[in-house]
Scaffold this motif. Structure first.
Motif, short mmCIF file in Angstrom:
data_model
loop_
_atom_site.label_atom_id
_atom_site.label_comp_id
_atom_site.label_asym_id
_atom_site.label_seq_id
_atom_site.Cartn_x
_atom_site.Cartn_y
_atom_site.Cartn_z
N GLU A 61 -25.05 -2.13 15.03
CA GLU A 61 -25.54 -3.17 16.17
C GLU A 61 -24.61 -4.61 15.15
OE1 GLU A 61 -26.81 -3.67 18.48
OE2 GLU A 61 -27.37 -6.03 18.03
N GLU A 62 -25.16 -4.87 13.40
CA GLU A 62 -24.85 -5.95 13.35
C GLU A 62 -23.08 -5.64 12.73
OE1 GLU A 62 -26.07 -8.35 12.78
OE2 GLU A 62 -28.62 -7.32 13.46
N MET A 63 -22.71 -4.77 13.28
CA MET A 63 -20.70 -4.87 13.21
C MET A 63 -19.64 -6.39 13.23
SD MET A 63 -19.06 -2.80 11.00
CE MET A 63 -20.33 -1.96 11.18
N PRO A 64 -20.38 -6.92 14.32
CA PRO A 64 -19.77 -8.17 14.74
C PRO A 64 -19.70 -9.11 13.66
CG PRO A 64 -20.86 -7.09 16.18
CD PRO A 64 -21.50 -6.42 15.31
N ARG A 65 -20.96 -9.11 12.37
CA ARG A 65 -20.91 -10.07 11.92
C ARG A 65 -20.42 -9.68 10.38
NH1 ARG A 65 -26.94 -10.27 11.11
NH2 ARG A 65 -27.06 -12.22 9.46
N PHE A 66 -20.18 -8.56 10.22
CA PHE A 66 -18.86 -7.59 9.11
C PHE A 66 -18.13 -7.84 9.46
CE2 PHE A 66 -22.75 -5.14 7.91
CZ PHE A 66 -22.78 -4.92 6.54
N ARG A 67 -17.17 -8.25 10.52
CA ARG A 67 -16.33 -8.20 10.74
C ARG A 67 -15.68 -10.31 11.18
NH1 ARG A 67 -16.92 -4.48 16.42
NH2 ARG A 67 -16.32 -2.55 14.94
N ALA A 68 -16.82 -11.21 10.99
CA ALA A 68 -16.70 -12.08 11.28
C ALA A 68 -16.34 -12.23 9.29
CB ALA A 68 -17.88 -12.79 11.54
N LEU A 69 -16.69 -11.04 8.98
CA LEU A 69 -16.57 -11.90 7.22
C LEU A 69 -15.51 -11.12 6.59
CD1 LEU A 69 -20.42 -11.67 6.15
CD2 LEU A 69 -19.10 -13.67 6.01
N SER A 70 -14.21 -10.55 7.45
CA SER A 70 -13.25 -9.96 6.85
C SER A 70 -11.91 -10.69 6.56
CB SER A 70 -12.87 -8.85 7.66
OG SER A 70 -12.17 -9.01 9.56
N LEU A 71 -11.58 -10.32 5.74
CA LEU A 71 -10.28 -10.42 4.58
C LEU A 71 -9.04 -10.71 5.06
CD1 LEU A 71 -12.38 -11.10 0.99
CD2 LEU A 71 -12.51 -12.79 2.81
N GLY A 72 -7.83 -10.59 4.69
CA GLY A 72 -6.30 -10.07 5.28
C GLY A 72 -5.73 -10.46 6.43
N ALA A 73 -4.73 -10.53 6.21
CA ALA A 73 -3.82 -10.69 7.77
C ALA A 73 -3.67 -9.56 8.14
CB ALA A 73 -2.49 -11.64 7.26
N THR A 74 -3.37 -8.43 7.37
CA THR A 74 -2.59 -7.53 7.87
C THR A 74 -3.71 -6.42 8.32
OG1 THR A 74 -1.34 -7.09 5.69
CG2 THR A 74 -0.17 -7.97 7.59
N MET A 75 -4.76 -6.19 6.92
CA MET A 75 -5.20 -4.81 6.34
C MET A 75 -6.56 -5.60 6.55
SD MET A 75 -5.20 -1.70 6.43
CE MET A 75 -4.08 -0.66 5.75
N HIS A 76 -7.06 -5.93 7.34
CA HIS A 76 -9.20 -6.72 7.48
C HIS A 76 -9.17 -5.66 6.40
CE1 HIS A 76 -7.86 -9.28 10.53
NE2 HIS A 76 -7.01 -8.77 11.22
N HIS A 77 -10.36 -6.25 6.02
CA HIS A 77 -10.98 -5.44 5.11
C HIS A 77 -12.68 -6.34 4.77
CE1 HIS A 77 -8.39 -7.55 1.89
NE2 HIS A 77 -9.67 -7.52 1.51
N ILE A 78 -13.60 -5.93 4.22
CA ILE A 78 -14.71 -6.58 3.34
C ILE A 78 -15.20 -6.80 1.86
CG2 ILE A 78 -15.86 -6.95 5.49
CD1 ILE A 78 -18.04 -4.34 4.52
N LYS A 79 -15.21 -7.15 1.42
CA LYS A 79 -15.89 -7.12 -0.24
C LYS A 79 -17.53 -6.63 0.32
CE LYS A 79 -13.45 -11.09 -1.85
NZ LYS A 79 -13.03 -11.95 -3.25
#
Length: 410
Positions: free
Chosen positions: A328-346
């Motif tokens: 349910e909350e995955m869009p909020r995690f994706r909004a916090l992702s970093l990285g131009a070629t390899m998206h990731h979260i801390k």
């Protein structure tokens, strides 16, 4: 064993690179024409739900780039990702669509090559193994049309091609039927979670008072917690290339989360791997890099690779609840992702993203309702995995002539 003569794709296929449609004219209007571009070419299918669109009024003027049932499409930029080769074919029931630049359309141009057989050539492990080492480019790995056409493969007589395509298509149809049932069950489970815990229409909600919270009014007795407050997150083991073998337990990477365990899945005996990295059916896995999503693992006992979290619920919480809360909350995690070629979260994102937590009695009631659905999902998913494994085992043997299809009853 029958050996078929080899030929190159260039001898029997027309390759068309897509048109450079101007992105500023893309639309999201559902009555417009879906575009097939690299981002929505997946492993064997088009992800129509994320397609950008082109004004329908222009359809008749762009005949050259119209796709038709049976066409095979390959993404030329980043043709291979951890989930597998980005290729697809246009099915009979797919919407009419247009081909965008950096995607190639392959269509048989000779009576010597059956179009249905062509898609199994492109979807084979042989073509994927050919593409991976020749993909070039640092920032945007790509493959050229000439490189695609240089691929060499065994070409049986057309009657045998059609027989092979018929056998493999039957497996594809069984897989598709089970996947449709899985999608329905997933939608039902997701809808139940949203009904109870997002829209607060849980059993006996009618007279339940609401109280203020940091995210707005919530039912009295409920809490707002961060995701680090409802579970711990164990990152997978940092396997080295030397750890990858052909025997033992499968190693779960992003590809296995999406496609299940295949003949290409690396394995490890697991003797020297701490037991905490072993996962089983029903475990919740969180892909925190490249593909940000939550998955219910249904592929049996396996070992977890790095870049994936095993979500271990805190006391009073269940895997089912954590899974749906994460989805349910995955869009909020994706909004916090970093990285131009390899998206990731801390890891800090697990403290930042919150969810509304109901009382334990309601979570228990939810578990009683949702578990039977999850069991059906596991059963159907294992059926799909078995069908896919059998199909993938047959495919190279049929294409190479190792299995005599003329000896198989029609």
């Amino acid at each position: 064993m029958t050996r078929f003569p080899n030929t190159k794709l260039e001898a029997c296929v027309d390759l068309l690179a897509g048109f450079a449609f101007k992105s500023k004219l893309f639309t999201n209007n559902l009555s417009d024409i879906p575009l097939v571009k690299g981002e929505n070419v997946s492993q064997g299918c088009i992800l129509w739900e994320i397609s950008k669109r082109w004004p329908a009024a222009d359809w008749a003027d762009i005949k050259k780039y119209q796709l038709q049932p049976g066409d095979v499409v390959i993404a030329m930029d980043r043709p291979w990702v951890p989930a597998g080769l980005k290729w697809a074919y246009i099915r009979t029931n797919d919407p009419k669509a247009l081909l965008v630049q950096r995607c190639a359309r392959l269509r048989s141009n000779t009576s010597r090559l059956d179009q249905d057989f062509l898609r199994f050539v492109i979807g084979s492990s042989g073509f994927e193994s050919y593409v991976r080492p020749i993909t070039t480019g640092v920032n945007v790995p790509h493959i050229s049309g000439k490189q695609i056409l240089d691929y060499e493969f065994p070409l049986p007589p057309v009657p045998i091609q059609r027989r092979i395509a018929g056998i493999l298509s039957a497996y594809d149809e069984l897989i598709a039927n089970s996947q449709r049932r899985i999608e329905i069950l997933e939608s039902m489970a997701r809808a139940l979670y949203r009904e109870w815990f997002v829209y607060f229409r849980f059993p006996s909600h009618e007279n339940h008072p609401r109280v203020p919270s940091p995210i707005g009014n919530i039912p009295e007795g409920w809490e707002v917690k961060s995701f680090s407050g409802i579970a711990t997150y164990l990152n997978g083991y940092a396997f080295k290339p030397d750890d990858w073998g052909d025997e033992g337990k499968p190693i779960i990477k992003i590809k296995e989360l999406k496609a299940g365990i295949t003949a290409q899945t690396p394995r490890n005996p697991g003797n020297s791997i701490p037991s905490k990295y072993c996962v089983r059916d029903g475990d919740v896995l969180f892909s925190w890099s490249a593909d940000l999503d939550a998955y219910l693992w249904m592929g049996g006992e396996a070992l977890l690779n790095q870049h994936l979290f095993n979500v271990l619920p805190s006391d009073g919480f269940t895997r089912s609840y954590c899974f749906h809360a994460l989805k349910e909350e995955m869009p909020r995690f994706r909004a916090l992702s970093l990285g131009a070629t390899m998206h990731h979260i801390k890891r800090s994102a697990l403290d930042q993203v919150t969810t509304v937590v109901p009382p334990v009695a309601l979570r228990f009631k939810f578990e009683q309702v949702i578990q039977p659905l999850h069991q059906q999902l596991i059963t159907l998913t294992k059926r799909v995995q078995n069908l896919r494994r059998t199909r993938d085992l047959l495919l190279p043997r049929l294409l190479s002539g190792q299995i005599d299809v003329e000896a198989i009853a029609a």
